[in-house]
Write a protein that holds these residues in place. Sequence first.
Motif, short mmCIF file in Angstrom:
data_model
loop_
_atom_site.label_atom_id
_atom_site.label_comp_id
_atom_site.label_asym_id
_atom_site.label_seq_id
_atom_site.Cartn_x
_atom_site.Cartn_y
_atom_site.Cartn_z
N TYR A 232 0.81 -1.22 0.00
CA TYR A 232 0.00 0.00 0.00
C TYR A 232 0.84 1.27 0.00
CZ TYR A 232 -4.29 -2.60 0.59
OH TYR A 232 -5.35 -3.45 0.37
N ARG A 233 2.14 1.13 0.28
CA ARG A 233 3.00 2.31 0.28
C ARG A 233 4.44 1.88 0.03
NH1 ARG A 233 2.80 4.26 6.59
NH2 ARG A 233 1.34 2.64 7.17
N GLU A 234 5.29 2.85 -0.20
CA GLU A 234 6.69 2.59 -0.47
C GLU A 234 7.31 1.81 0.69
OE1 GLU A 234 9.82 2.74 -3.10
OE2 GLU A 234 7.87 3.71 -3.39
N GLY A 235 7.96 0.70 0.37
CA GLY A 235 8.62 -0.11 1.39
C GLY A 235 7.72 -1.11 2.08
N ALA A 313 -6.73 1.30 7.24
CA ALA A 313 -5.97 1.03 6.03
C ALA A 313 -5.28 2.29 5.52
CB ALA A 313 -6.89 0.48 4.94
N TRP A 314 -4.06 2.11 5.05
CA TRP A 314 -3.29 3.20 4.44
C TRP A 314 -3.57 3.20 2.94
CZ3 TRP A 314 0.74 6.72 5.88
CH2 TRP A 314 1.43 7.30 4.80
N HIS A 315 -3.91 4.37 2.42
CA HIS A 315 -4.01 4.56 0.97
C HIS A 315 -3.13 5.76 0.61
CE1 HIS A 315 -7.34 1.78 -0.06
NE2 HIS A 315 -7.67 1.97 1.20
N THR A 316 -2.15 5.52 -0.24
CA THR A 316 -1.33 6.63 -0.73
C THR A 316 -2.24 7.66 -1.39
OG1 THR A 316 0.63 5.27 -1.02
CG2 THR A 316 0.49 7.27 -2.36
#
Length: 427
Positions: A232-235, A313-316
């Motif tokens: 969901y995100r970088e890394g 939840a993470w959303h860029t």
Amino acid sequence: MQLTNQSYQIQGVNVLDIADEFGLPLYVYDADKIIEKIDALRSAFDGVNLKVKYAAKALTNLSILKLMQLQGIDVEVVSVNEARLALMAGFAPEQVMYTPSGNAWPEIQEALELGVQLNADNLPLLEQIGQTYGDRYPVALRINPSLLDGGMAKIQVGHENSKFGIPNQYNAQIRAIATKYGIPIIGLHVHTGSDFKDSNTFLKIADVLFEMAADYPDLQFIDFGSGFKVAYREGDYFTDLPDLGAKVSAAFRSFCDRYGREVQLCFEPGKLLVSESGHLLVGVNVVKENPTRTFVQVNSGLNHLIRPMMYDAWHTILNVSNPTGTEKSYDVVGYICETDTFAADRQLPEVRPGDVLSLENAGAYGFSMASNYNTRERPAEVLVYEGKPYLIRQRETFEDLIRGQVDIFSEKLRVKSEMLEQTLLHQ
């Protein structure tokens, strides 16, 4: 989505052009990304008899289902309406796996009459099938392997306290019911949740299923459900499909040797296939300065994408219309009259009223979990296919929201109004 000449594009189409053509808020899906994920999964399991079944609940749009059908994969559904939709999309009944979770018996009967495959989730259902149909309907079994793994608690569903599946400890009871009524058991299946960090969890699941399989000589398939992790995100970590494919395929081939014949290996990905394809485009209504933080208030909310509030939840988030602006810290919030936060303390290029933001990885459980809370319309949906955007769902209207409501008080209110007028006339 990629940055090209200061514009965000999907298959070469400028996202701002899509927003202008179809309006905001808007779900946009990239067909190429879906096909890429299907191909990656197949490549990872090259050399085994693999069947991919798309978990339709992730994104049930008819055009998305037809895209899956065109790619030669089957479908897994959890309601009779999803089954109907799959049949409308062109899937044959035998390509549709129906897995009820506490569904009412009349609905299950309706699904059986459609000819779809049934995956039994509990012992009372297995007993009911036997009592009603005897040996007429082959059945698969959803097994709870009593394994705790995956992401946050709400998506860990393969443990012993979960509502899903028949506990593997009840194998003797399953066999007794199947033997009593002659029910053909054609498959073993698990639903274990999402976001597994490595291949070992799948191998533990395999041990449970392979051990049970020895008691069922007529199996046609072993179904591992899903559980794949997407980034969901970088890394962010994600499921290493080649590693998973190599390890599970080896274990599966060894099982087939012991079982005495080849059966089919199945997976039911939903999020893996559609999550990265989806972008929720929203417009900025207000940039609101408070003493401690700055709020970006957009024309969408948890009614359109509930995952941040429901699952943390993470959303860029991308500032599509000002990608090179000076970065600042913002809370991106919705227009729903609740705590309605898409992101807190998020670094974004300067956000201005009228800007267009894109919430990434919004293809899975975005629109499919959307609601009309606060009497808000659900957004339109667009699929970019072969370099061209197509409208695949119209934006809802106020008329759509009130369709089906029945007014029982009009006459009473009319009479009351007339009585009030007469009273005023005589004063």
